[in-house]
Every structure is written in C-alpha cells, then in structure tokens.
Design a protein around this motif. Structure first.
Motif, PDB file in Angstrom:
ATOM      1  N   VAL A 248       0.859  -1.186   0.000  1.00  0.00           N
ATOM      2  CA  VAL A 248       0.000   0.000   0.000  1.00  0.00           C
ATOM      3  C   VAL A 248       0.894   1.236   0.000  1.00  0.00           C
ATOM      4  N   GLY A 249       0.724   2.074  -1.033  1.00  0.00           N
ATOM      5  CA  GLY A 249       1.550   3.268  -1.150  1.00  0.00           C
ATOM      6  C   GLY A 249       0.909   4.477  -0.503  1.00  0.00           C
ATOM      7  N   VAL A 250       1.418   5.645  -0.863  1.00  0.00           N
ATOM      8  CA  VAL A 250       0.954   6.903  -0.268  1.00  0.00           C
ATOM      9  C   VAL A 250      -0.409   7.280  -0.848  1.00  0.00           C
ATOM     10  N   SER A 251      -1.342   7.618   0.024  1.00  0.00           N
ATOM     11  CA  SER A 251      -2.691   8.010  -0.389  1.00  0.00           C
ATOM     12  C   SER A 251      -2.718   9.471  -0.818  1.00  0.00           C
ATOM     13  N   VAL A 252      -3.863   9.897  -1.330  1.00  0.00           N
ATOM     14  CA  VAL A 252      -4.029  11.314  -1.686  1.00  0.00           C
ATOM     15  C   VAL A 252      -3.907  12.172  -0.427  1.00  0.00           C
ATOM     16  N   ARG A 253      -4.421  11.652   0.708  1.00  0.00           N
ATOM     17  CA  ARG A 253      -4.271  12.381   1.973  1.00  0.00           C
ATOM     18  C   ARG A 253      -2.792  12.580   2.295  1.00  0.00           C
ATOM     19  N   GLY A 254      -2.004  11.548   2.023  1.00  0.00           N
ATOM     20  CA  GLY A 254      -0.570  11.642   2.270  1.00  0.00           C
ATOM     21  C   GLY A 254       0.103  12.675   1.378  1.00  0.00           C
ATOM     22  N   ALA A 255      -0.314  12.737   0.101  1.00  0.00           N
ATOM     23  CA  ALA A 255       0.244  13.729  -0.827  1.00  0.00           C
ATOM     24  C   ALA A 255      -0.121  15.142  -0.379  1.00  0.00           C
ATOM     25  N   LEU A 256      -1.373  15.335   0.034  1.00  0.00           N
ATOM     26  CA  LEU A 256      -1.805  16.638   0.554  1.00  0.00           C
ATOM     27  C   LEU A 256      -1.008  17.013   1.799  1.00  0.00           C
ATOM     28  N   ALA A 257      -0.764  16.022   2.664  1.00  0.00           N
ATOM     29  CA  ALA A 257      -0.008  16.267   3.903  1.00  0.00           C
ATOM     30  C   ALA A 257       1.373  16.808   3.589  1.00  0.00           C
ATOM     31  N   LEU A 258       2.037  16.218   2.588  1.00  0.00           N
ATOM     32  CA  LEU A 258       3.389  16.659   2.233  1.00  0.00           C
ATOM     33  C   LEU A 258       3.378  18.090   1.694  1.00  0.00           C
ATOM     34  N   PRO A 285       9.793  12.048   6.917  1.00  0.00           N
ATOM     35  CA  PRO A 285       8.896  12.144   8.088  1.00  0.00           C
ATOM     36  C   PRO A 285       7.412  12.160   7.732  1.00  0.00           C
ATOM     37  N   ALA A 286       7.056  12.652   6.532  1.00  0.00           N
ATOM     38  CA  ALA A 286       5.637  12.750   6.166  1.00  0.00           C
ATOM     39  C   ALA A 286       5.094  11.469   5.531  1.00  0.00           C
ATOM     40  N   TRP A 287       5.979  10.641   4.942  1.00  0.00           N
ATOM     41  CA  TRP A 287       5.485   9.505   4.160  1.00  0.00           C
ATOM     42  C   TRP A 287       5.930   8.124   4.634  1.00  0.00           C
ATOM     43  N   ALA A 288       7.085   8.023   5.278  1.00  0.00           N
ATOM     44  CA  ALA A 288       7.629   6.691   5.588  1.00  0.00           C
ATOM     45  C   ALA A 288       6.635   5.822   6.359  1.00  0.00           C
ATOM     46  N   HIS A 289       5.914   6.433   7.311  1.00  0.00           N
ATOM     47  CA  HIS A 289       4.987   5.649   8.137  1.00  0.00           C
ATOM     48  C   HIS A 289       3.714   5.256   7.396  1.00  0.00           C
ATOM     49  N   ARG A 290       3.505   5.832   6.209  1.00  0.00           N
ATOM     50  CA  ARG A 290       2.280   5.531   5.449  1.00  0.00           C
ATOM     51  C   ARG A 290       2.450   4.324   4.528  1.00  0.00           C
ATOM     52  N   LEU A 291       3.681   3.930   4.266  1.00  0.00           N
ATOM     53  CA  LEU A 291       3.910   2.801   3.369  1.00  0.00           C
ATOM     54  C   LEU A 291       3.667   1.480   4.097  1.00  0.00           C
ATOM     55  N   VAL A 292       3.002   0.551   3.424  1.00  0.00           N
ATOM     56  CA  VAL A 292       2.834  -0.809   3.948  1.00  0.00           C
ATOM     57  C   VAL A 292       3.612  -1.735   3.022  1.00  0.00           C
ATOM     58  N   LEU A 293       4.665  -2.330   3.540  1.00  0.00           N
ATOM     59  CA  LEU A 293       5.530  -3.171   2.711  1.00  0.00           C
ATOM     60  C   LEU A 293       4.952  -4.562   2.531  1.00  0.00           C
ATOM     61  N   ASP A 294       5.340  -5.170   1.425  1.00  0.00           N
ATOM     62  CA  ASP A 294       4.998  -6.568   1.194  1.00  0.00           C
ATOM     63  C   ASP A 294       5.742  -7.422   2.229  1.00  0.00           C
ATOM     64  N   PRO A 295       5.065  -8.375   2.865  1.00  0.00           N
ATOM     65  CA  PRO A 295       5.724  -9.167   3.924  1.00  0.00           C
ATOM     66  C   PRO A 295       7.016  -9.841   3.465  1.00  0.00           C
TER      67      PRO A 295
END
Length: 324
Positions: A248-258, A285-295
């Motif tokens: 799961v990548g960065v959402s539109v909310r995440g892009a707006l946040a940056l 700091p704005a995006w790293a926590h939003r990424l969900v990595l493949d296990p």
C-alpha cells in the motif's frame, strides 16, 4: 487567496526561529525535531514520536504548549482505557434535569497521547474523528476542540508485548512520524548540570498566543506551490504505489499532507514559495509511516525509509522555479 508576501515570509521565519529557540531550552540539542513538530502544528496536523522512554517527549509537548500560551494534557494509554476516558462523557444532572457533557483530556491545545499502542483498537479509534475533524461526537452531539489542536502521540519501539499495532487508517491520520533520540554528549552534560530543575518547560515564557498560531497556519496556507512541484509530489506518490516492495503506497491524503508541510517549511525558511528541496527534506517524516511493505520484501530486509530514499533518488525533481 493572495500569495504570502516576502515581508510576511520574513516575519514568519523570525517567529518560527524564536519558537524553536524557546522550545529548545526545554528539549536540548534537538532543534531539527522541534522544527518538525512546529511544522506539524502550523500545518494543523499531528505527529507520532517513536522513541525509547526518557528521551523528552513529555517535555516537548509541555514546552510547545507553554510557548504558545496553550493548554496541554497528557493521556497515559493503557489496555483498560475506555474511549470515554479520552473524549469525555455525558452525565445526567439531577439538579437541572439535563444531561451535561464533561470534557475529556482530549480538549487541550497540545495533547500528549503517551504509549498510544498500549490501548485497545476501540480506544485508539476514539482519536480518529477528533484528529481528522477537530471535534468529538458524544451521544450524537458534536463538540469542537478548538484551534490550535495537536496530538503528539508516542509509541515505544521496544517492549511490544501487550501492545496493539496501530492500524494503517490510524497511522494515515498522523501528518508526520519522527524520533527524538538521545541527546548528544554536550547536551547530556548540560541536562545533567541542571538536574535540580525537574521540568524545564515550566521556566519558559510564552512567545505568542494560540490566536497567533492559528493566524500563522492560515498565512502558511498562502505559500505559493508551482505546478511543477505539485506534479513532482504526485509522481512520487504514484511511484510509492508502483514500487515492487510496497503493498500500500501513499494516499491522496498523504500527498496533501506533504504539500501542507512543505508550505510551512518554506515559510519557516523565509520564502513565500516551495522548492523541490522542501519536498525532498520532508518526504521521509511525512510519508515513511504511510507505506505498507509486502511481507516477503520486509522479511528480505526492505525498510520504508530505504524504499522511499530510492524513489527520491530515482524520480527527477523539477528545475527550480521561484514564486509567481
């Protein structure tokens, strides 16, 4: 809406630096984290601090509130904490024959949500509405928490027993995630020399009012962002979704946040326009926590920070263009 003037940008940067210096008297040697936290507050967002105990998270929240004449509350999250313990509760008053709302600790300018991952998902979810909309709904009635309003949440990177991992929807509500870390040698010695002062934040003098914080936030919203910079942010967000390691990548909310953070960051440096370098500096700091990595990728050693770092290196930034 008119663009911020160069004179306003200069005043903003001077006020921002004074606030950093004031908070820095209580949180020694951590100017960068203080700047990030102030950027969060002036972007009207919230920050998640992942740190070991005793690194100054409570001091940071108190010093920030003291600097802006705001109120601050600390909520210690525990497994038995109820949502009403956070938001407040409606109680029937026999004298008046009416139900009265009693505010919870969430009603403050700066709220320290300590060890947020120790509370149950149900209690964590009590923060979702207030962090997004600035109000609490109890028994169908909405209650505004006021402005400014900021949640500084903490979680311990160790001692994961008895904790609940923050769901992606909760993490996405945080504008930034950062770490204070331990102070350097010189700062540690200075802290130890002032051991008689238990709480340095109590000695701070307020620099501005909470009303001025709101005005600064509205001023920062008027910083110019060139179309090429917006396209750059959009391309970066798309690349996080296409990266093979990312589920799961960065959402539109995440892009707006940056973009919101970059506007404040630019104003804090005395500019009324955003540079691609502002985006690069705040992307982690704005995006790293939003990424969900493949296990599988995570098992192979991939990290959110490394994936984002590679994308920032691969995606070409636009050539510098100044204000309109």
């Amino acid at each position: 809406m008119s663009t911020m003037t160069p004179e306003q940008a200069t005043w903003f940067a001077q006020t921002f630096d004074r606030l950093v210096g004031n908070v820095g008297q209580a949180v020694l040697g951590k100017a960068h984290v203080v700047r990030l936290t102030l950027t969060c507050m002036l972007s009207e967002g919230h920050i998640l601090l992942e740190d070991a105990p005793g690194t100054g998270k409570t001091s940071l929240a108190r010093a920030l509130a003291a600097s802006v004449q705001g109120t601050n509350n600390r909520i210690q999250f525990t497994p038995d904490l109820l949502p009403s313990d956070v938001t407040g509760v409606t109680i029937y008053d026999q004298k008046t024959g009416k139900f009265e709302f009693h505010q919870g600790p969430i009603f403050a300018s700066i709220v320290l949500a300590d060890e947020i991952n120790r509370a149950s998902p149900k209690t964590q979810s009590a923060l979702l509405e207030v962090m997004e909309e600035g109000r609490v709904t109890v028994d169908g009635v909405g209650h505004e928490v006021g402005r400014p309003f900021m949640v500084i949440a903490t979680q311990n990177p160790i001692e994961q027993a008895g904790t609940y991992r923050l769901p992606e929807a909760q993490l996405d509500r945080f504008l930034m995630k950062a770490s204070i870390g331990y102070p350097d040698h010189a700062s540690t010695v200075e802290i130890l020399s002032g051991a008689a002062v238990r709480d340095r934040s109590k000695t701070l003098q307020p620099l501005i009012t909470t009303q001025a914080v709101t005005e600064m936030a509205e001023l920062a919203a008027r910083v110019h962002v060139d179309g090429a910079v917006l396209e750059y942010v959009s391309r970066l967000a798309e690349e996080t979704r296409n990266a093979p390691e990312v589920r799961v990548g960065v959402s539109v909310r995440g892009a707006l946040a940056l973009v919101r953070c970059a506007k404040v960051w630019a104003a804090a440096h005395g500019r009324n326009y955003v540079l691609p370098d502002d985006v690069k500096e705040l992307a982690q700091p704005a995006w790293a926590h939003r990424l969900v990595l493949d296990p599988e990728a995570e098992f192979a050693g991939a990290t959110n920070e490394a994936v984002l770092g590679r994308l920032l290196a691969d995606v070409a930034a636009p050539q510098e263009r100044r204000s309109a």
